[in-house]
Design a protein around this motif. Structure first.
Motif, PDB file in Angstrom:
ATOM      1  N   MET A   1       0.850  -1.198   0.000  1.00 58.45           N
ATOM      2  CA  MET A   1       0.000   0.000   0.000  1.00 58.45           C
ATOM      3  C   MET A   1       0.883   1.244   0.000  1.00 58.45           C
ATOM      4  N   ASN A   2       0.587   2.187  -0.889  1.00 53.53           N
ATOM      5  CA  ASN A   2       1.404   3.392  -1.010  1.00 53.53           C
ATOM      6  C   ASN A   2       0.644   4.673  -0.668  1.00 53.53           C
ATOM      7  N   VAL A   3      -0.604   4.544  -0.221  1.00 61.59           N
ATOM      8  CA  VAL A   3      -1.416   5.693   0.157  1.00 61.59           C
ATOM      9  C   VAL A   3      -2.090   5.382   1.487  1.00 61.59           C
ATOM     10  N   ILE A   4      -2.133   6.379   2.386  1.00 59.64           N
ATOM     11  CA  ILE A   4      -2.818   6.197   3.659  1.00 59.64           C
ATOM     12  C   ILE A   4      -4.327   6.309   3.410  1.00 59.64           C
ATOM     13  N   PRO A   5      -5.125   5.280   3.754  1.00 58.30           N
ATOM     14  CA  PRO A   5      -6.572   5.349   3.505  1.00 58.30           C
ATOM     15  C   PRO A   5      -7.247   6.387   4.397  1.00 58.30           C
ATOM     16  N   SER A   6      -8.361   6.941   3.928  1.00 57.44           N
ATOM     17  CA  SER A   6      -9.170   7.868   4.708  1.00 57.44           C
ATOM     18  C   SER A   6     -10.485   7.198   5.107  1.00 57.44           C
ATOM     19  N   VAL A   7     -10.912   7.441   6.346  1.00 59.29           N
ATOM     20  CA  VAL A   7     -12.186   6.912   6.846  1.00 59.29           C
ATOM     21  C   VAL A   7     -12.905   8.032   7.604  1.00 59.29           C
ATOM     22  N   ASP A   8     -14.217   7.882   7.768  1.00 61.40           N
ATOM     23  CA  ASP A   8     -15.047   8.887   8.425  1.00 61.40           C
ATOM     24  C   ASP A   8     -15.747   8.235   9.607  1.00 61.40           C
ATOM     25  N   LEU A   9     -15.446   8.706  10.822  1.00 60.70           N
ATOM     26  CA  LEU A   9     -16.005   8.102  12.028  1.00 60.70           C
ATOM     27  C   LEU A   9     -17.528   8.186  12.069  1.00 60.70           C
ATOM     28  N   ARG A  10     -18.102   9.151  11.352  1.00 56.97           N
ATOM     29  CA  ARG A  10     -19.561   9.273  11.335  1.00 56.97           C
ATOM     30  C   ARG A  10     -20.226   8.049  10.709  1.00 56.97           C
ATOM     31  N   GLU A  11     -19.487   7.297   9.900  1.00 62.63           N
ATOM     32  CA  GLU A  11     -20.014   6.029   9.382  1.00 62.63           C
ATOM     33  C   GLU A  11     -20.237   5.045  10.532  1.00 62.63           C
ATOM     34  N   PHE A  12     -19.303   5.037  11.476  1.00 64.94           N
ATOM     35  CA  PHE A  12     -19.405   4.092  12.595  1.00 64.94           C
ATOM     36  C   PHE A  12     -20.464   4.523  13.604  1.00 64.94           C
ATOM     37  N   THR A  13     -20.599   5.814  13.851  1.00 70.22           N
ATOM     38  CA  THR A  13     -21.575   6.293  14.826  1.00 70.22           C
ATOM     39  C   THR A  13     -22.975   6.392  14.232  1.00 70.22           C
ATOM     40  N   SER A  14     -23.120   6.087  12.953  1.00 77.85           N
ATOM     41  CA  SER A  14     -24.423   6.094  12.283  1.00 77.85           C
ATOM     42  C   SER A  14     -25.325   4.993  12.844  1.00 77.85           C
ATOM     43  N   THR A  15     -26.627   5.195  12.726  1.00 75.77           N
ATOM     44  CA  THR A  15     -27.576   4.140  13.104  1.00 75.77           C
ATOM     45  C   THR A  15     -27.768   3.128  11.975  1.00 75.77           C
ATOM     46  N   ASP A  16     -27.153   3.400  10.831  1.00 76.36           N
ATOM     47  CA  ASP A  16     -27.228   2.492   9.684  1.00 76.36           C
ATOM     48  C   ASP A  16     -26.189   1.384   9.875  1.00 76.36           C
ATOM     49  N   LEU A  17     -26.645   0.157  10.090  1.00 78.52           N
ATOM     50  CA  LEU A  17     -25.740  -0.949  10.398  1.00 78.52           C
ATOM     51  C   LEU A  17     -24.813  -1.283   9.236  1.00 78.52           C
ATOM     52  N   GLN A  18     -25.277  -1.054   8.000  1.00 77.68           N
ATOM     53  CA  GLN A  18     -24.412  -1.309   6.844  1.00 77.68           C
ATOM     54  C   GLN A  18     -23.234  -0.336   6.819  1.00 77.68           C
ATOM     55  N   ARG A  19     -23.517   0.932   7.083  1.00 78.07           N
ATOM     56  CA  ARG A  19     -22.438   1.934   7.120  1.00 78.07           C
ATOM     57  C   ARG A  19     -21.465   1.618   8.254  1.00 78.07           C
ATOM     58  N   LYS A  20     -21.999   1.229   9.389  1.00 82.69           N
ATOM     59  CA  LYS A  20     -21.153   0.893  10.538  1.00 82.69           C
ATOM     60  C   LYS A  20     -20.254  -0.305  10.214  1.00 82.69           C
ATOM     61  N   SER A  21     -20.838  -1.337   9.606  1.00 80.96           N
ATOM     62  CA  SER A  21     -20.066  -2.528   9.246  1.00 80.96           C
ATOM     63  C   SER A  21     -18.999  -2.201   8.204  1.00 80.96           C
ATOM     64  N   ALA A  22     -19.323  -1.332   7.249  1.00 79.45           N
ATOM     65  CA  ALA A  22     -18.344  -0.947   6.220  1.00 79.45           C
ATOM     66  C   ALA A  22     -17.171  -0.213   6.851  1.00 79.45           C
ATOM     67  N   PHE A  23     -17.441   0.652   7.834  1.00 79.20           N
ATOM     68  CA  PHE A  23     -16.353   1.360   8.530  1.00 79.20           C
ATOM     69  C   PHE A  23     -15.445   0.363   9.238  1.00 79.20           C
ATOM     70  N   VAL A  24     -16.028  -0.596   9.944  1.00 81.13           N
ATOM     71  CA  VAL A  24     -15.238  -1.612  10.654  1.00 81.13           C
ATOM     72  C   VAL A  24     -14.325  -2.346   9.677  1.00 81.13           C
ATOM     73  N   ASN A  25     -14.855  -2.718   8.522  1.00 82.58           N
ATOM     74  CA  ASN A  25     -14.050  -3.440   7.533  1.00 82.58           C
ATOM     75  C   ASN A  25     -12.931  -2.566   6.976  1.00 82.58           C
ATOM     76  N   ARG A  26     -13.240  -1.276   6.711  1.00 84.53           N
ATOM     77  CA  ARG A  26     -12.235  -0.390   6.124  1.00 84.53           C
ATOM     78  C   ARG A  26     -11.094  -0.102   7.104  1.00 84.53           C
ATOM     79  N   ILE A  27     -11.452   0.264   8.333  1.00 83.15           N
ATOM     80  CA  ILE A  27     -10.387   0.615   9.270  1.00 83.15           C
ATOM     81  C   ILE A  27      -9.612  -0.631   9.704  1.00 83.15           C
ATOM     82  N   GLY A  28     -10.321  -1.752   9.862  1.00 84.69           N
ATOM     83  CA  GLY A  28      -9.629  -2.990  10.218  1.00 84.69           C
ATOM     84  C   GLY A  28      -8.670  -3.446   9.131  1.00 84.69           C
TER      85      GLY A  28
END
Length: 316
Positions: A1-28
């Motif tokens: 990997m040659n670029v630092i990925p960007s993530v948005d914590l609001r995805e995780f604090t969302s009430t949308d479980l799909q957005r929350k799960s996607a954040f977990v997968n991206r940051i993990g």
């Protein structure tokens, strides 16, 4: 990997479980691959960030004899001021080209940890310095708790696994000043290549060149965040706990080109530490035939003490 990925914590604090799960997968996934992400949607306001930078610049501009009044002996630099060149990376003799301040945990009255943690140091010359530092500490700690909850889910643990360990933990907010370079450095960098000790680090001030991350191929990558982003990385404690599933990536702050030697650099990392009794034993679900247990059992407190000796901040 040659670029630092960007993530948005609001995805995780969302009430949308799909957005929350996607954040977990991206940051993990990012923390398994390179150990760094740039995070937006955190709890620091732009106003608080501006106030904090203003206060720390005013502190580091104080006369050296005033700053040294706040360098407290016998506590391994865990609170107050640490003067220029005092700290060095593990395995290095040359001191880093920096001076810094430590804000520590703000404990409730009659806390069981009061005897273990040094008290925060009050700067009498700057009436807003400590109150602004406390607000920033608490907002960064809140952000870090949510990041750890996401990582707990990624590691197939209960979401609140880390909560009890980091509540009243020995976390540190470290405003750093890299002064102008006035003479040719001899084998010294603003911060030599190192891994962090703690669970995770949240870094303010990675908005220009200087911070570099080493990927798995051994290449150094510039780690530059957007103005509204924090750079977050895995520390050695979390890498150890996850049996190296989550990567504690080596990073450094390089000296600027000669034409920029006359400028200061400021950065503000928040080191998320647990309470000293937290076991850092490799998690059973991170151990298998392909990934045998890599580390002996140890507590967070014993590991921190061992590393502070290696950094030259505590004597054996």
């Amino acid at each position: 990997m040659n670029v630092i990925p960007s993530v948005d914590l609001r995805e995780f604090t969302s009430t949308d479980l799909q957005r929350k799960s996607a954040f977990v997968n991206r940051i993990g996934g990012a923390f398994e691959d390179i150990g760094f992400v740039a995070l937006s949607g955190h709890f620091l306001s732009e106003e608080l960030v501006d106030e904090l930078y203003g206060e720390i610049k005013r502190f580091f501009q104080l006369p050296q004899e005033v700053k040294q009044q706040y360098e407290i002996q016998g506590i391994g630099g865990q609170r107050g001021y640490t003067s220029f060149g005092k700290e060095h990376a593990k395995g290095r003799k040359e001191g880093d080209l920096k001076e810094f301040w430590h804000f520590g945990q703000y404990l409730p009255a009659n806390s069981q940890w009061a005897a273990e943690y040094p008290e925060n140091v009050e700067v009498t010359e700057l009436p807003e310095f400590n109150s602004v530092g406390k607000k920033a500490y608490q907002m960064l700690e809140k952000t870090a708790i949510y990041v750890l909850r996401a990582l707990a889910l990624h590691l197939e643990l209960e979401e609140t696994y880390f909560d009890a360990f980091v509540q009243n933990g020995n976390s540190i907010l470290r405003p750093i000043h890299y002064p102008p370079i006035t003479v040719e450095p001899k084998n010294a960098e603003r911060a030599a290549a190192h891994g962090d000790i703690n669970l995770i680090t949240l870094l303010m001030g990675a908005h220009g060149k200087g911070l570099q991350v080493q990927n798995h191929q051994g290449d150094w990558i510039d780690a530059i965040a957007q103005p509204d982003e924090l750079m977050i990385n895995v520390g050695d404690m979390l890498s150890r706990l996850s049996n190296n599933r989550l990567k504690s990536t080596i990073h450094r702050v390089v000296n600027p080109p000669r034409e920029a030697w006359g400028s200061s650099r400021y950065s503000i990392p928040f080191f998320m530490h647990p309470i000293s009794s937290m076991p850092l034993n490799c998690l059973p679900n991170c151990i298998d035939q392909e990934h045998p247990k890599a580390y002996e059992d140890i507590t967070a407190g014993a590991y921190l003490h061992q590393r502070l000796i290696e950094l030259g901040l505590v004597k054996k």
